[in-house]
Write an enzyme that holds these catalytic residues in place. Structure first.
Site, PDB file in Angstrom:
ATOM      1  N   SER A  20      -5.897 -19.550   2.595  1.00  0.00           N
ATOM      2  CA  SER A  20      -7.065 -18.880   3.134  1.00  0.00           C
ATOM      3  C   SER A  20      -7.472 -19.606   4.172  1.00  0.00           C
ATOM      4  O   SER A  20      -8.346 -20.161   4.562  1.00  0.00           O
ATOM      5  CB  SER A  20      -7.556 -19.238   2.307  1.00  0.00           C
ATOM      6  OG  SER A  20      -7.974 -20.790   1.795  1.00  0.00           O
TER       7      SER A  20
ATOM      8  N   HIS B 119      -5.302 -19.664  -4.317  1.00  0.00           N
ATOM      9  CA  HIS B 119      -4.436 -20.651  -4.454  1.00  0.00           C
ATOM     10  C   HIS B 119      -4.284 -20.309  -5.951  1.00  0.00           C
ATOM     11  O   HIS B 119      -2.929 -21.566  -6.712  1.00  0.00           O
ATOM     12  CB  HIS B 119      -4.886 -22.470  -4.221  1.00  0.00           C
ATOM     13  CG  HIS B 119      -5.149 -22.285  -3.194  1.00  0.00           C
ATOM     14  ND1 HIS B 119      -5.765 -23.854  -2.717  1.00  0.00           N
ATOM     15  CD2 HIS B 119      -4.924 -21.408  -1.546  1.00  0.00           C
ATOM     16  CE1 HIS B 119      -6.085 -23.316  -1.140  1.00  0.00           C
ATOM     17  NE2 HIS B 119      -5.057 -22.027  -0.396  1.00  0.00           N
TER      18      HIS B 119
ATOM     19  N   GLU C  77     -11.312 -24.402  -4.769  1.00  0.00           N
ATOM     20  CA  GLU C  77     -11.000 -25.714  -4.725  1.00  0.00           C
ATOM     21  C   GLU C  77     -11.836 -26.282  -5.983  1.00  0.00           C
ATOM     22  O   GLU C  77     -13.292 -26.675  -5.606  1.00  0.00           O
ATOM     23  CB  GLU C  77     -10.472 -26.841  -3.596  1.00  0.00           C
ATOM     24  CG  GLU C  77      -9.452 -25.813  -3.279  1.00  0.00           C
ATOM     25  CD  GLU C  77      -9.628 -26.410  -1.495  1.00  0.00           C
ATOM     26  OE1 GLU C  77      -9.553 -27.581  -1.429  1.00  0.00           O
ATOM     27  OE2 GLU C  77      -9.119 -25.970  -0.664  1.00  0.00           O
TER      28      GLU C  77
ATOM     29  N   GLU D   3      -1.984 -26.149  -5.106  1.00  0.00           N
ATOM     30  CA  GLU D   3      -1.921 -27.536  -4.415  1.00  0.00           C
ATOM     31  C   GLU D   3      -2.223 -28.275  -5.695  1.00  0.00           C
ATOM     32  O   GLU D   3      -2.535 -29.155  -5.534  1.00  0.00           O
ATOM     33  CB  GLU D   3      -3.337 -27.845  -4.259  1.00  0.00           C
ATOM     34  CG  GLU D   3      -3.862 -26.656  -2.407  1.00  0.00           C
ATOM     35  CD  GLU D   3      -5.110 -27.252  -1.873  1.00  0.00           C
ATOM     36  OE1 GLU D   3      -6.159 -27.736  -1.886  1.00  0.00           O
ATOM     37  OE2 GLU D   3      -5.162 -26.376  -0.589  1.00  0.00           O
TER      38      GLU D   3
ATOM     39  N   ASP E 196     -14.467 -26.798  -2.647  1.00  0.00           N
ATOM     40  CA  ASP E 196     -14.595 -26.100  -1.417  1.00  0.00           C
ATOM     41  C   ASP E 196     -14.223 -24.265  -1.585  1.00  0.00           C
ATOM     42  O   ASP E 196     -13.542 -23.796  -2.550  1.00  0.00           O
ATOM     43  CB  ASP E 196     -12.738 -25.751  -1.038  1.00  0.00           C
ATOM     44  CG  ASP E 196     -12.871 -25.632   0.609  1.00  0.00           C
ATOM     45  OD1 ASP E 196     -13.561 -24.098   1.203  1.00  0.00           O
ATOM     46  OD2 ASP E 196     -11.453 -25.040   0.943  1.00  0.00           O
TER      47      ASP E 196
ATOM     48  N   GLU F 274     -17.760 -27.709   0.448  1.00  0.00           N
ATOM     49  CA  GLU F 274     -17.171 -26.690   1.114  1.00  0.00           C
ATOM     50  C   GLU F 274     -17.414 -24.941   1.710  1.00  0.00           C
ATOM     51  O   GLU F 274     -17.267 -24.270   1.034  1.00  0.00           O
ATOM     52  CB  GLU F 274     -15.744 -27.609   1.721  1.00  0.00           C
ATOM     53  CG  GLU F 274     -14.796 -26.882   2.878  1.00  0.00           C
ATOM     54  CD  GLU F 274     -13.571 -27.255   3.187  1.00  0.00           C
ATOM     55  OE1 GLU F 274     -13.496 -28.287   1.983  1.00  0.00           O
ATOM     56  OE2 GLU F 274     -12.515 -26.741   2.874  1.00  0.00           O
TER      57      GLU F 274
ATOM     58  N   ASP G 272     -14.654 -25.838   7.602  1.00  0.00           N
ATOM     59  CA  ASP G 272     -13.676 -25.899   7.613  1.00  0.00           C
ATOM     60  C   ASP G 272     -13.177 -24.397   8.318  1.00  0.00           C
ATOM     61  O   ASP G 272     -12.875 -24.324   9.576  1.00  0.00           O
ATOM     62  CB  ASP G 272     -12.868 -25.207   6.071  1.00  0.00           C
ATOM     63  CG  ASP G 272     -11.555 -25.262   6.510  1.00  0.00           C
ATOM     64  OD1 ASP G 272     -10.791 -25.417   7.517  1.00  0.00           O
ATOM     65  OD2 ASP G 272     -10.924 -24.550   5.560  1.00  0.00           O
TER      66      ASP G 272
ATOM     67  N   LYS H 104      -8.264 -30.232  10.355  1.00  0.00           N
ATOM     68  CA  LYS H 104      -6.960 -29.293   9.567  1.00  0.00           C
ATOM     69  C   LYS H 104      -5.805 -29.087  11.383  1.00  0.00           C
ATOM     70  O   LYS H 104      -6.427 -28.672  12.175  1.00  0.00           O
ATOM     71  CB  LYS H 104      -6.486 -28.142   9.688  1.00  0.00           C
ATOM     72  CG  LYS H 104      -7.136 -28.376   7.666  1.00  0.00           C
ATOM     73  CD  LYS H 104      -7.463 -27.075   7.642  1.00  0.00           C
ATOM     74  CE  LYS H 104      -7.644 -26.551   5.707  1.00  0.00           C
ATOM     75  NZ  LYS H 104      -7.710 -25.320   5.417  1.00  0.00           N
TER      76      LYS H 104
ATOM     77  N   HIS I 196      -5.077 -31.807   4.695  1.00  0.00           N
ATOM     78  CA  HIS I 196      -3.468 -30.800   4.038  1.00  0.00           C
ATOM     79  C   HIS I 196      -3.678 -29.300   4.299  1.00  0.00           C
ATOM     80  O   HIS I 196      -4.865 -28.821   4.251  1.00  0.00           O
ATOM     81  CB  HIS I 196      -2.959 -31.326   3.115  1.00  0.00           C
ATOM     82  CG  HIS I 196      -3.637 -30.540   1.572  1.00  0.00           C
ATOM     83  ND1 HIS I 196      -3.581 -30.519   0.376  1.00  0.00           N
ATOM     84  CD2 HIS I 196      -4.979 -29.546   1.554  1.00  0.00           C
ATOM     85  CE1 HIS I 196      -4.574 -29.697  -0.309  1.00  0.00           C
ATOM     86  NE2 HIS I 196      -5.395 -30.694   0.284  1.00  0.00           N
TER      87      HIS I 196
ATOM     88  N   LYS J 262      -8.698 -34.896   2.015  1.00  0.00           N
ATOM     89  CA  LYS J 262      -8.315 -33.841   0.548  1.00  0.00           C
ATOM     90  C   LYS J 262      -6.895 -33.579   0.995  1.00  0.00           C
ATOM     91  O   LYS J 262      -6.840 -33.090   2.142  1.00  0.00           O
ATOM     92  CB  LYS J 262      -9.128 -32.829   0.490  1.00  0.00           C
ATOM     93  CG  LYS J 262      -9.070 -32.023   1.568  1.00  0.00           C
ATOM     94  CD  LYS J 262      -9.988 -30.331   1.161  1.00  0.00           C
ATOM     95  CE  LYS J 262      -9.797 -29.348   2.116  1.00  0.00           C
ATOM     96  NZ  LYS J 262     -10.773 -28.151   0.727  1.00  0.00           N
TER      97      LYS J 262
END
Ligand code: PEP
Ligand code: MG
Length: 420
Positions: A40, A150, A159, A202, A239, A280, A307, A332, A360, A383
């Protein structure tokens, strides 16, 4: 000490896609680092250079590898690995584009991280000590229910994270997460059948839930089953990665089609229903305005994280700070392409009272650099997925080793990391 050789090769990431591994030789020792890769991804991220064509479905990285072996090697061979800023500046100038699209941010990030590790080795200190003076074990945020891009289900929120901030140490957080992960596995099997424990990118489960409330409720039930107290020991984070369900001005989420204002109200009611400490990317990646409104409304008790909004880019972060959009940066390294520029973004966040979470990517590897970055920069939060699957546990296990090494010098912020 000097860098004797700069090399790279194509290896596979956790999704099975090719990625860049850089290798730097110092005093005859070969030190490697691997570039991660997102699914994403934000529009404003630095460029990930892929080969196109038939090989690996177009995802090969031989061009990026070649750039390391030739151009990057040309400017870094013979230089001091302890001078991170000089190495990163040289690569950025050599690239010459705003988004590192010529050499590829996947090339520069792998080299930048390898230089950091080589610099640590040359100085004879651990990576976390080489890159910063922090001794802070971060509070981990464990993504134990995966949705969005994901996973393959109906859950639009990407998430659903477990945050055991009320426990007394990093290792106790990890133990709680593992115990709750196992109890969640049992609960999901009971509630939805055996296929509900299939996992996403993940390492979190990807059960057939339709709404984030259903996911969060199940996590809290699993936490209670495992003997932990929601709201005291266990908190939650999410998230939304909302750019992924935003189209034509509306958000298609939780079985509803919402305007930004309606989605904002939805988040507010979720924070009343659940012990949520962090949200997030609540709105699409260019919506600084509604993000600022939500931050004003609930930012004093809930962390609002940028993010895709900030993409670890100090310019975008400064805009957010000016407009009051979000109050935390998701960091990141591959979004910007070098360790130095990531450190700059972290520094600008701290100076302006924004929190920092080292993160990550959904496509990861056995590389554990980010664990050291979170400790050395003293971010207080990390995270890196579920407490399962090798590419995720590699980071969590590295933090266990650092905790042991630091002993009584280690600082663990617990709930204070979230202002609680
Ligand atoms: C995220 O969105 O925070 C994330 C880790 O996912 P990806 O790496 O796919 O961007
Ligand atoms: Mg995100």
């Amino acid at each position: 000490m000097i860098i004797e050789k700069v090399w790279a090769r194509e290896v596979l990431d956790s999704r099975g896609n090719p990625t860049v591994e850089a290798e730097i030789t110092v005093s005859g020792h070969r030190i490697t680092a691997i570039a991660p890769s997102g699914a994403s991804t934000g529009t404003w991220e630095a460029h990930e250079l892929r080969d196109g064509g038939k090989r690996y479905g177009g995802k090969g990285v031989l061009k990026a590898v070649e750039n390391v072996r030739t151009e990057i090697s040309g400017i870094l061979t013979g230089t001091d690995p302890a001078d991170q800023e000089a190495a990163d500046r040289a690569m950025t100038e050599l690239d010459g584009t705003p988004g590192k699209s010529r050499l590829g941010a996947n090339a520069t990030v792998a080299v930048s991280l390898a230089v950091a590790k080589a610099g640590a080795m040359a100085e004879g200190v651990p990576l976390y000590e080489h890159i910063g003076k922090g001794k802070v074990l971060p509070v981990p945020m464990f993504n134990i229910i995966n949705g969005g891009k994901h996973a393959g289900g109906n859950l639009k929120i990407q998430e659903c994270m477990l945050v055991p901030a009320g426990l007394p140490s990093y290792s106790e957080c990890l133990r709680a997460a593992s115990e709750i992960y196992m109890s969640l596995k049992n609960l999901l099997k009971k509630k939805y059948g055996p296929s509900a424990v299939n996992i996403g990118d993940e390492g979190g489960f990807a059960p057939p839930v339709n709404t984030v409330s259903e996911a969060l409720e199940t996590i809290l039930e699993a936490a209670s089953d495992a003997g932990y107290a929601p709201g005291k020991e266990i908190f939650l984070a999410m998230d939304a990665a909302s750019s992924e369900f935003f189209e034509n001005g509306r958000y298609d989420v939780d079985g509803m089609s919402l305007t930004a204002g309606e989605l904002s109200d939805h988040y507010v009611s979720l924070t009343k229903e659940f012990p949520l400490v962090s949200i997030e990317d609540p709105f699409f990646e260019d919506d600084f305005e509604t993000t600022a409104q939500l931050t004003k409304k609930i930012g004093n008790k809930v962390q609002i994280v940028g993010d895709d909004l900030f993409v670890t880019n100090t310019e975008r972060l400064m805009r957010g700070i000016k407009e009051g959009a979000a109050n935390a940066l998701l960091l990141k390294v591959n979004q910007i392409g070098t360790v130095t520029e990531s450190a700059e973004a972290a520094g600008a966040s701290f100076e302006n009272g924004y929190r920092v979470i080292v993160s990550h990517r959904s496509g990861e590897s056995e590389d554990t650099s980010i664990s050291d970055l979170s400790v050395g920069w003293g971010t207080g939060q990390i995270k890196t997925g579920a407490p399962a699957r090798g590419e995720r546990t590699a980071k969590y296990n590295r933090l266990l080793r650092i905790e042991e090494e630091l002993g009584s010098a280690a600082v663990f912020p617990g709930k204070k990391a979230f202002g609680l």
